[in-house]
Design a protein around this motif. Structure first.
Motif, PDB file in Angstrom:
ATOM      1  N   THR A 112       0.849  -1.078  -0.034  1.00 49.07           N
ATOM      2  CA  THR A 112       0.016  -0.123   0.044  1.00 49.07           C
ATOM      3  C   THR A 112       0.856   1.193   0.074  1.00 49.07           C
ATOM      4  OG1 THR A 112      -1.755  -1.072   1.378  1.00 49.07           O
ATOM      5  CG2 THR A 112      -2.005   1.114   1.302  1.00 49.07           C
ATOM      6  N   GLU A 113       1.916   1.190   0.884  1.00 48.61           N
ATOM      7  CA  GLU A 113       2.594   2.388   0.939  1.00 48.61           C
ATOM      8  C   GLU A 113       3.674   2.398  -0.405  1.00 48.61           C
ATOM      9  OE1 GLU A 113       4.053   2.585   5.608  1.00 48.61           O
ATOM     10  OE2 GLU A 113       5.092   0.998   4.144  1.00 48.61           O
ATOM     11  N   ARG A 114       3.921   1.544  -1.138  1.00 54.70           N
ATOM     12  CA  ARG A 114       4.555   1.394  -2.495  1.00 54.70           C
ATOM     13  C   ARG A 114       3.509   2.102  -3.292  1.00 54.70           C
ATOM     14  NH1 ARG A 114       7.863  -4.151  -3.209  1.00 54.70           N
ATOM     15  NH2 ARG A 114       8.936  -4.055  -1.248  1.00 54.70           N
ATOM     16  N   ALA A 115       2.454   1.695  -3.476  1.00 47.46           N
ATOM     17  CA  ALA A 115       1.539   2.262  -4.470  1.00 47.46           C
ATOM     18  C   ALA A 115       1.075   3.743  -4.174  1.00 47.46           C
ATOM     19  CB  ALA A 115       0.120   1.472  -4.317  1.00 47.46           C
ATOM     20  N   GLN A 116       1.028   4.044  -2.998  1.00 46.41           N
ATOM     21  CA  GLN A 116       0.889   5.452  -2.589  1.00 46.41           C
ATOM     22  C   GLN A 116       1.972   6.283  -3.124  1.00 46.41           C
ATOM     23  OE1 GLN A 116       0.296   5.926   1.675  1.00 46.41           O
ATOM     24  NE2 GLN A 116      -1.636   7.031   1.094  1.00 46.41           N
ATOM     25  N   LEU A 117       3.216   5.875  -2.698  1.00 53.34           N
ATOM     26  CA  LEU A 117       4.601   6.746  -3.040  1.00 53.34           C
ATOM     27  C   LEU A 117       4.506   7.098  -4.417  1.00 53.34           C
ATOM     28  CD1 LEU A 117       7.306   8.123  -2.322  1.00 53.34           C
ATOM     29  CD2 LEU A 117       8.223   5.845  -2.315  1.00 53.34           C
ATOM     30  N   LEU A 118       4.428   6.052  -5.242  1.00 53.37           N
ATOM     31  CA  LEU A 118       4.642   5.890  -6.647  1.00 53.37           C
ATOM     32  C   LEU A 118       3.434   6.734  -7.248  1.00 53.37           C
ATOM     33  CD1 LEU A 118       5.842   2.292  -7.556  1.00 53.37           C
ATOM     34  CD2 LEU A 118       7.083   4.448  -7.483  1.00 53.37           C
ATOM     35  N   ALA A 119       2.093   6.721  -6.713  1.00 50.11           N
ATOM     36  CA  ALA A 119       1.298   7.666  -7.313  1.00 50.11           C
ATOM     37  C   ALA A 119       1.316   8.939  -6.986  1.00 50.11           C
ATOM     38  CB  ALA A 119      -0.416   7.250  -6.489  1.00 50.11           C
ATOM     39  N   LEU A 120       2.132   9.245  -5.815  1.00 45.91           N
ATOM     40  CA  LEU A 120       2.513  10.914  -5.420  1.00 45.91           C
ATOM     41  C   LEU A 120       3.530  11.372  -6.399  1.00 45.91           C
ATOM     42  CD1 LEU A 120       2.101  10.631  -1.657  1.00 45.91           C
ATOM     43  CD2 LEU A 120       0.606  11.668  -3.068  1.00 45.91           C
ATOM     44  N   LEU A 121       4.531  10.512  -6.719  1.00 44.34           N
ATOM     45  CA  LEU A 121       5.637  10.782  -7.710  1.00 44.34           C
ATOM     46  C   LEU A 121       5.173  11.106  -8.961  1.00 44.34           C
ATOM     47  CD1 LEU A 121       8.456   8.307  -6.204  1.00 44.34           C
ATOM     48  CD2 LEU A 121       8.443  10.921  -5.811  1.00 44.34           C
ATOM     49  N   ARG A 122       4.181  10.074  -9.409  1.00 39.89           N
ATOM     50  CA  ARG A 122       3.711  10.294 -10.899  1.00 39.89           C
ATOM     51  C   ARG A 122       2.895  11.834 -10.900  1.00 39.89           C
ATOM     52  NH1 ARG A 122       3.125   4.827 -10.676  1.00 39.89           N
ATOM     53  NH2 ARG A 122       0.998   4.939  -9.477  1.00 39.89           N
ATOM     54  N   LYS A 123       2.283  12.121  -9.613  1.00 40.88           N
ATOM     55  CA  LYS A 123       1.465  13.381  -9.510  1.00 40.88           C
ATOM     56  C   LYS A 123       2.419  14.774  -9.602  1.00 40.88           C
ATOM     57  CE  LYS A 123      -2.244  15.170  -7.045  1.00 40.88           C
ATOM     58  NZ  LYS A 123      -3.277  15.007  -5.734  1.00 40.88           N
ATOM     59  N   ILE A 124       3.691  14.566  -9.058  1.00 37.55           N
ATOM     60  CA  ILE A 124       4.511  15.857  -9.131  1.00 37.55           C
ATOM     61  C   ILE A 124       5.376  15.735 -10.377  1.00 37.55           C
ATOM     62  CG2 ILE A 124       4.057  16.086  -6.747  1.00 37.55           C
ATOM     63  CD1 ILE A 124       7.059  14.927  -6.333  1.00 37.55           C
ATOM     64  N   LYS A 125       5.441  14.622 -11.051  1.00 34.80           N
ATOM     65  CA  LYS A 125       6.608  14.611 -12.232  1.00 34.80           C
ATOM     66  C   LYS A 125       6.210  15.728 -13.100  1.00 34.80           C
ATOM     67  CE  LYS A 125       5.720  11.747 -15.335  1.00 34.80           C
ATOM     68  NZ  LYS A 125       5.310  10.446 -15.951  1.00 34.80           N
ATOM     69  N   PRO A 126       7.330  16.366 -13.745  1.00 41.93           N
ATOM     70  CA  PRO A 126       7.027  17.150 -14.705  1.00 41.93           C
ATOM     71  C   PRO A 126       6.228  16.730 -15.692  1.00 41.93           C
ATOM     72  CG  PRO A 126       9.348  17.408 -13.905  1.00 41.93           C
ATOM     73  CD  PRO A 126       8.584  16.152 -13.101  1.00 41.93           C
ATOM     74  N   LYS A 127       5.703  17.353 -16.481  1.00 37.12           N
ATOM     75  CA  LYS A 127       4.855  16.919 -17.769  1.00 37.12           C
ATOM     76  C   LYS A 127       5.725  16.510 -18.872  1.00 37.12           C
ATOM     77  CE  LYS A 127       0.396  19.191 -17.247  1.00 37.12           C
ATOM     78  NZ  LYS A 127       0.565  20.023 -16.038  1.00 37.12           N
TER      79      LYS A 127
END
Length: 142
Positions: free
Chosen positions: A117-132
């Motif tokens: 769950t933490e891995r999925a959450q971390l990756l989702a947050l990183l995708r959210k802030i990744k530059p376009k």
């Protein structure tokens, strides 16, 4: 300063560089040559212009990288009209497989302190802030 995103990204980047450096040394690749190998492995037959654009490289740097990879036996260049099509040689394919896998191995080693769950959450947050404009054509699961 120690609890900023920039600090943590820097530490993780250094860790990734050290981890991949060991694998790349065994393959005879530098980190600068890793990304062209990964891109060409995912896009066989691409042109140098496509490689340059996809990786956001300077034309001269890309040219020198292609020449070095060709001379070192990782790439083949086949003339098609005015352009050369780039493909991995057998040596390049072996390097692609080994270097491509190192991304997933580093993830597994680094993220082993997190549950699913933490891995999925971390990756989702990183995708959210990744530059376009960030390149997503390099290291995706096949």
């Amino acid at each position: 300063m120690l609890d900023t995103l920039a600090y943590h990204v820097t530490i993780l980047s250094r860790s990734f560089s050290a981890y991949t450096g060991r694998v790349l040394d065994q393959l005879g690749l530098s980190q600068g040559l890793l990304y062209p190998v990964l891109y060409i492995g995912r896009h066989p037959g691409c042109t140098q212009a496509e490689l340059t654009e996809a990786l956001g490289l300077d034309w001269g740097y890309c040219q020198r990288s292609v020449i070095r990879l060709t001379e070192d036996g990782f790439l083949t260049r086949e003339k098609h009209g005015r352009a050369y099509r780039l493909s991995l040689s057998e040596k390049g394919k072996q390097a692609f497989e080994a270097s491509h896998q190192v991304f997933f191995d580093w993830d597994a080693d680094t993220l082993n302190v997190l549950d699913q769950t933490e891995r999925a959450q971390l990756l989702a947050l990183l995708r959210k802030i990744k530059p376009k404009e960030a390149n997503t054509k390099l290291c995706t699961r096949r």
